[in-house]
Design an enzyme around this catalytic site. Structure first.
Site, PDB file in Angstrom:
ATOM      1  N   ASP A 131       0.655  -1.028   0.233  1.00 43.62           N
ATOM      2  CA  ASP A 131      -0.214   0.198   0.119  1.00 43.62           C
ATOM      3  C   ASP A 131       0.803   1.023  -0.040  1.00 43.62           C
ATOM      4  OD1 ASP A 131      -2.367  -1.387   0.522  1.00 43.62           O
ATOM      5  OD2 ASP A 131      -2.357  -1.071   2.063  1.00 43.62           O
ATOM      6  N   LYS A 162      -3.521   3.226  -2.937  1.00 46.95           N
ATOM      7  CA  LYS A 162      -4.043   4.525  -3.406  1.00 46.95           C
ATOM      8  C   LYS A 162      -4.085   6.217  -2.854  1.00 46.95           C
ATOM      9  CE  LYS A 162      -8.155   1.097  -3.364  1.00 46.95           C
ATOM     10  NZ  LYS A 162      -7.557  -0.182  -3.354  1.00 46.95           N
ATOM     11  N   ASP A 217      -4.186  -2.455  10.248  1.00 46.96           N
ATOM     12  CA  ASP A 217      -4.570  -4.184  10.929  1.00 46.96           C
ATOM     13  C   ASP A 217      -5.236  -4.255   9.078  1.00 46.96           C
ATOM     14  OD1 ASP A 217      -5.413  -6.583  12.881  1.00 46.96           O
ATOM     15  OD2 ASP A 217      -6.811  -5.740  11.407  1.00 46.96           O
ATOM     16  N   THR A 226      -3.092  -1.186  14.864  1.00 44.87           N
ATOM     17  CA  THR A 226      -4.389  -0.495  13.970  1.00 44.87           C
ATOM     18  C   THR A 226      -3.993   1.297  14.373  1.00 44.87           C
ATOM     19  OG1 THR A 226      -6.337   0.290  13.565  1.00 44.87           O
ATOM     20  CG2 THR A 226      -5.949  -0.860  15.865  1.00 44.87           C
ATOM     21  N   MET A 274      -9.724   7.916   8.452  1.00 42.13           N
ATOM     22  CA  MET A 274      -9.065   8.411   6.081  1.00 42.13           C
ATOM     23  C   MET A 274     -10.751   9.959   6.204  1.00 42.13           C
ATOM     24  SD  MET A 274      -9.632   4.087   4.611  1.00 42.13           S
ATOM     25  CE  MET A 274     -10.643   3.695   5.902  1.00 42.13           C
TER      26      MET A 274
END
Length: 435
Positions: free
Chosen positions: A202, A224, A257, A285, A335
């Protein structure tokens, strides 16, 4: 000089004389090696009681005797009493049975090395001359750091039976990389990464570890990012399956995670549907770690006893709004920076107290970490003024109040204040950033 050997103790009797913490460590190691372990001591610590209760070893609550060595292959003398340990070592030598004396390596006929295990490889370190456990442990720790930082090729050169830290050809491991600081990755994550033939990564997460990979490891970036071509999840799934079908060891390195807003479940389903072996390694996380990095406890006795995690890409649901209104809940938005103004406006319109404390933690655990705090009605504007954007985690609730953990600060009180409604207390011209 000592000869360093690996002993096959599976099904063989090992005597542990002593019942203290050292004896418990030696006994557990022998049990894990498959030995038939018997512990002899008048008193034993809880760890040994638990192992005995699980049927993994036997305990005899009495002083050790010469007859206890009748059929054993190895003796650990761990009583801490020089006289008793010396007697056990003497009995062992008479029977030509190797004996380790924990408190005095010079008195025994064997020594235990300082060990580290990674990816099915066990490394042992002994001093070449007189016993020097501290030196051996220091060297062991250095070797362990090299192994776990991916600078050694840990791929098996011949077929292996597998195991939790061994990545097999044609297998996919979904590895949770944590918040971005490589030091917060788990030992298992680092061990699997060191065995990879290909890493599918990622944009976020501990990308710094990619620099430690060997030159022949292929890195496929599928992260992304705003304004950049995004690789569809179906394409990512296809890459994992295709690489595994080539017989390669595949690590899917994900931020945080894998199963918390990481689409790890979809990747597991795709692999299983294709008949590809897949495993998941949990990661730290940011829903909790980012707050911790900023000194924020997401739960605190008397203040917050629940945590609600929100996906910030969409609109807030009724469940999200209820959590934001509840005084004993800490809400964590992941996010959510791109839509922070929209989210705060929706929360205020739904009656969430405008003065609810908010902390925005940017680049948590990384060198560029920053924290912006403010009340709900103003925090989006403050972030815009200070140029704080993604990646960031938004923490909402009383625990996010400035100085909450400072002694004597009002925010550290156990009493939970009742949150007011937006209609009653919203400041004039609340300064929200437009969606």
């Amino acid at each position: 000089m000592s000869l360093l050997l690996g002993l096959d103790l599976a099904g063989r009797a090992v005597l542990v004389a002593g019942g203290g913490p050292v004896a418990a460590r030696r006994a557990r190691a022998a049990v894990d090696a498959g030995a038939d372990v018997r512990v002899v001591a008048p008193d034993v610590v809880d760890d040994l009681v638990a192992l005995a209760g699980a049927g993994r070893l036997t305990v005899h609550r009495r002083p050790v005797a010469e007859a206890d060595l009748a059929d054993v292959w190895l003796v650990h003398a761990c009583t801490g009493d020089p006289v008793v340990d010396g007697a056990a070592a003497g009995w062992a030598e008479e029977r030509r049975v190797f004996c380790v004396v924990a408190a005095d390596a010079d008195r025994g006929t064997a020594r235990t090395p300082a060990t580290v295990t990674a990816a099915g490889v066990q490394v042992g370190v002994l001093s070449a001359g007189r016993p020097d456990p501290a030196r051996a442990a220091a060297v062991r720790d250095h070797v362990a750091a090299e192994l776990l930082h991916g600078r050694a090729d840990l791929r098996p050169s011949r077929p292996a039976s597998g195991g939790p830290d061994l990545l097999l050809p044609g297998e996919v491991a979904l590895v949770g990389g944590g918040t971005g600081d490589p030091a917060l990755m788990t030992v298992r994550s680092r061990a699997l990464l060191a065995q990879a033939d290909v890493v599918v990564t990622d944009r976020l997460g501990p990308t710094a570890v990619l620099a430690d990979l060997r030159d022949d490891v292929e890195v496929i970036a599928v992260g992304k990012a705003p304004g950049v071509h995004q690789v569809a999840q179906e394409e990512i799934n296809a890459v994992l399956v295709a690489q595994a079908r080539l017989g390669r060891r595949v690590v899917r390195l994900k931020g945080g995670d894998p199963f918390l807003f990481g689409r790890g479940g979809e990747e597991v389903l795709a692999c299983r549907a294709a008949g590809v072996p897949v495993r998941v390694v949990p990661g730290v996380t940011s829903a909790v770690a980012a707050a911790e990095a900023a000194g924020i406890p997401v739960t605190h006795r008397g203040t917050a006893d629940r945590v609600h995690v929100v996906n910030g890409h969409g609109a807030l649901t009724e469940v999200d709004l209820a959590a934001l209104r509840a005084p004993g809940v800490t809400a964590v938005v992941l996010m959510g920076m791109a839509g922070l103004g929209r989210l705060t406006a929706q929360a205020l319109a739904a009656g969430v107290d405008p003065e609810t404390p908010v902390a925005v933690v940017h680049a948590a655990t990384l060198p560029g970490e920053r924290v912006v705090r403010g009340p709900l009605w103003e925090v989006a504007a403050r972030c815009a003024e200070e140029g704080v954007g993604s990646p960031a985690v938004v923490v909402v609730g009383e625990v996010a109040r400035e100085g909450f953990l400072e002694p004597g600060h009002p925010g550290a009180a156990h009493a939970v204040p009742a949150r007011r409604t937006a209609a009653a207390t919203a400041p004039a011209g609340a300064g929200l950033v437009p969606a």
